[in-house]
Design a protein around this motif. Structure first.
Motif: not given
Length: 138
Positions: A120-134
């Protein structure tokens, strides 16, 4: 950490992980594939989902929460031209358990996102990351 990827035929490949597990990957039929496995780019999302779900479950269990299920739905967008890198990734966690609070699950998701999940931390270097939960009871 090591992995070996071997071409088997056409556009199919078999990966063997350092821990001795095998994964089949194949190209899309329009690229000559026979649909024998996931696409290599999909495997990146599989790894991301597995990494972060592992963290969330581990953090909740370590906190003595009664977690009974965890699913991560991932929706990713790629750049329209080569290289078609991921540009936006949405992760939605559905966490089940008995007596789980939103606060506990939010904390676990946040810790995975910000501290523990290398993918997740690597992907966040190149992509906008969104996290949600239920949270679901059960």
């Amino acid at each position: 950490m090591k992995t070996t990827v071997r071409w088997t035929d056409g556009v199919s490949f078999e990966a063997e992980t350092g821990s001795g597990h095998r994964v089949t990957m194949d190209g899309a039929p329009e690229m000559g594939g026979r649909n024998l496995g996931g696409r290599p780019i999909e495997m990146l999302l599989v790894g991301l989902g597995g990494c972060t779900a592992f963290d969330v479950v581990h953090i909740l269990k370590r906190g003595r929460h009664d977690v009974t299920g965890c699913e991560v739905a991932i929706d990713a967008e790629r750049a329209p031209t080569e290289p078609k890198v991921f540009t936006h990734i949405k992760l939605h966690f559905t966490v089940s358990g008995r007596g789980l609070s939103d606060d506990a699950v939010k904390r676990a998701v946040d810790l995975s996102r910000d501290k523990y999940c290398s993918a997740s931390i690597m992907f966040a270097q190149v992509a906008k990351m969104e996290h949600s939960f239920e949270v679901r009871e059960g």
